[in-house]
Motif scaffolding. Structure first.
Motif, mmCIF file in Angstrom:
data_model
loop_
_atom_site.group_PDB
_atom_site.id
_atom_site.type_symbol
_atom_site.label_atom_id
_atom_site.label_comp_id
_atom_site.label_asym_id
_atom_site.label_seq_id
_atom_site.Cartn_x
_atom_site.Cartn_y
_atom_site.Cartn_z
ATOM 1 N N TYR A 122 16.917 -31.826 11.500
ATOM 2 C CA TYR A 122 15.830 -30.885 11.203
ATOM 3 C C TYR A 122 14.870 -31.444 10.142
ATOM 4 N N GLU B 50 6.767 -24.595 19.181
ATOM 5 C CA GLU B 50 6.664 -23.282 18.548
ATOM 6 C C GLU B 50 7.704 -22.323 19.125
ATOM 7 N N LYS C 87 10.577 -23.064 20.421
ATOM 8 C CA LYS C 87 11.902 -23.448 19.899
ATOM 9 C C LYS C 87 12.073 -22.975 18.456
ATOM 10 N N THR C 88 11.001 -23.110 17.684
ATOM 11 C CA THR C 88 11.100 -22.728 16.270
ATOM 12 C C THR C 88 11.264 -21.213 16.132
ATOM 13 N N LYS D 258 14.213 -19.140 14.505
ATOM 14 C CA LYS D 258 13.961 -18.093 13.496
ATOM 15 C C LYS D 258 14.649 -16.788 13.891
ATOM 16 N N GLN E 34 7.720 -19.187 8.567
ATOM 17 C CA GLN E 34 7.577 -20.092 9.727
ATOM 18 C C GLN E 34 6.142 -20.107 10.221
ATOM 19 N N SER F 68 5.954 -25.474 14.135
ATOM 20 C CA SER F 68 7.277 -26.102 14.066
ATOM 21 C C SER F 68 7.736 -26.348 12.633
ATOM 22 N N ILE G 21 9.449 -24.440 9.305
ATOM 23 C CA ILE G 21 10.229 -23.233 9.002
ATOM 24 C C ILE G 21 11.062 -23.486 7.750
ATOM 25 N N TRP H 293 11.630 -27.343 6.887
ATOM 26 C CA TRP H 293 12.338 -28.009 7.969
ATOM 27 C C TRP H 293 11.283 -28.347 9.034
ATOM 28 N N LEU I 238 10.827 -29.263 13.109
ATOM 29 C CA LEU I 238 11.464 -29.408 14.415
ATOM 30 C C LEU I 238 10.833 -30.557 15.186
ATOM 31 N N ILE J 280 19.785 -25.748 19.348
ATOM 32 C CA ILE J 280 19.395 -24.662 18.438
ATOM 33 C C ILE J 280 20.476 -23.579 18.423
#
Ligand SMILES: *Cc1c(COP(=O)(O)O)cnc(C)c1O
Length: 425
Positions: free
Chosen positions: A57, A328, A330-331, A335, A353, A356, A358, A403, A405, A414
């Motif tokens: 990450y 986005e 995935k992030t 979250k 966040q 990507s 966070i 972090w 991604l 994830i």
């Protein structure tokens, strides 16, 4: 997890490298314990010297947005290395790189390549000072713009992580010209500007801060700064070393719909090789030597291997805009998963966040600036960090870092991360 080889390497490193590392945050000083020494990486995974595997990450603090050892990038580097690794003379590739950046960032007319984000920011400030004939700059508490002297006042990233209040070696003359105030506080900027009428060359900001954790600009804040700069002839510098080519192809300027006067890049722009850049509208950039007298240079600037790594990475991002949407999604998935876990945990927390980027803060209030980031429970973060590391999740070893991604991360990765978080609190 066995870390015995990393421990041996760290012992050995300390005998010949200050603190055993070539950049301070890597030493794990604020989270304690021994840094893991990396042997190789592929896609979303890091492998350490003991053979342990981690979901990454950090993405090398941003650059590896496509994942590690991305095939097209590796192949391009291999090909270009056979032509020689440096010439110290201009190449067509440098023009292609500049043209590609201009096609992705519309308000850049001229752009100069350097070898790090630090160089980019320090050069942009020199341009602003040369252009305006003024000396002072405004920066924000907790923002990091590299390790040039004028930025090491109330800086974020490693300076905040190691809790260094004043940096020995930075003269009072230099720090006197760096004015600071809290992020997201427009009134404080107005006050500084009126107290230093016609003396401020530039306001430099991380448009989304990533060096005190991830902190978003409040609605209207950047617009307000833009207005102040316009009214006072102050050069507005976006430090997009983190956000550039990460939040979107056009960076924070595009995502947040605000134009800066000068913009600096690093990290993603080099695709994992040492590259930075500063650029902007012609009227500012034409003060740069050899066009103007604001001198700036670099033996390895525009280095062909660095350029082809960056060029190939940016081209991939430009040609596949869905990467940003995937990142986005995935992030946000991460979250939401972390939110579920942390809600059930019952102690206070905040997740910030954007795109990507966070960060999780063990704080009982919204984290909007350095002061609020600092009130978070650092002991809790330390425990969380180490528990996650033991479960094969590699987070930044500091609560004052975002972090990042990378797009090689799968939903399964994830899910594993969320599961690990559940067991780590
Ligand atoms: C990393 C970073 C820098 C410094 O870049 P280096 O390549 O480490 O010199 C500057 N500004 C921001 C916002 C950064 O995140």
């Amino acid at each position: 997890m066995n870390h015995s080889i990393s421990k041996q390497l760290f012992e050995r490193a300390q005998a010949s490298i200050p603190g055993g590392v070539n950049s301070p945050v890597r030493a794990f000083k604020s989270v304690g314990g021994t840094p893991v020494f990396i042997q190789k990486a592929k896609g979303a995974y890091l492998f350490d010297a003991d053979g342990n595997k981690y979901i990454d990450y950090i993405a090398s603090w941003g650059p590896m947005i496509l994942g590690h050892a991305y095939e097209k990038v590796v192949t391009a580097i291999q090909e270009y290395a056979t032509y020689s690794t440096s010439y110290g003379a201009p190449t067509e590739l440098e023009i292609e790189m500049a043209e590609l950046i201009k096609s992705m960032v519309p308000n850049v007319d001229l752009i100069r390549m350097v070898s790090s984000g630090t160089e980019a920011c320090m050069s942009a400030v020199r341009v602003a000072r040369g252009y305006t004939g003024r000396n002072k700059i405004i920066k924000f508490e907790g923002c990091y713009h590299g390790h040039a002297d004028s930025f090491l006042v109330k800086a974020g990233s490693g300076v905040a992580t190691l809790n260094i209040q004043t940096v020995p070696g930075v003269t009072s003359g230099v720090s006197h010209d760096t004015l600071t105030c809290a992020y997201n506080d427009l009134n404080a900027v107005e006050k500084l500007v009126s107290e230093n009428k016609n003396q401020i060359a530039a306001i430099i900001i991380e448009p989304v801060a990533g060096n005190m954790g991830c902190i978003l600009p409040q609605p209207g804040y950047l617009e307000g700064l833009r207005k102040i700069c316009d009214a006072e002839d102050i050069v507005f510098i976006f430090d997009e070393v983190m956000t550039g080519f990460r939040l979107s192809a056009g960076g924070a300027q595009q995502t947040l719909k605000i134009d800066a006067d000068l913009v600096t890049y690093g990290k993603v722009i080099g695709g994992g090789l040492p590259v930075g850049a500063f650029g902007g509208k012609k009227k500012f950039m034409e003060v740069v030597a050899p066009l103007g007298n604001v001198y700036q240079a670099g033996t390895l600037s525009g280095n062909p291997i660095a350029m082809i790594a960056g060029y190939t990475t940016l081209k991939e991002l430009k040609n596949n805009p869905s990467i940003y949407q995937e990142l986005e999604e995935k992030t946000i998935y991460l979250k939401n998963g972390l939110n579920e876990v942390l809600k059930n945990w019952g102690e206070p927390y905040t997740i910030n966040q954007l795109g990507s980027m966070i960060s999780v803060h063990f704080s009982n209030r919204p984290v909007v600036d350095f002061a609020t980031a600092s009130t978070a429970d650092n002991e809790r973060f330390k425990k969380f960090f180490h528990a996650m590391l033991e479960k094969g999740i590699y987070l930044p070893p500091s609560a004052f870092e975002s972090w990042f991604l990378n797009n090689a991360l799968s939903i399964e990765d994830i899910d594993r991360t969320i599961q690990a978080a559940k067991q780590s609190l």
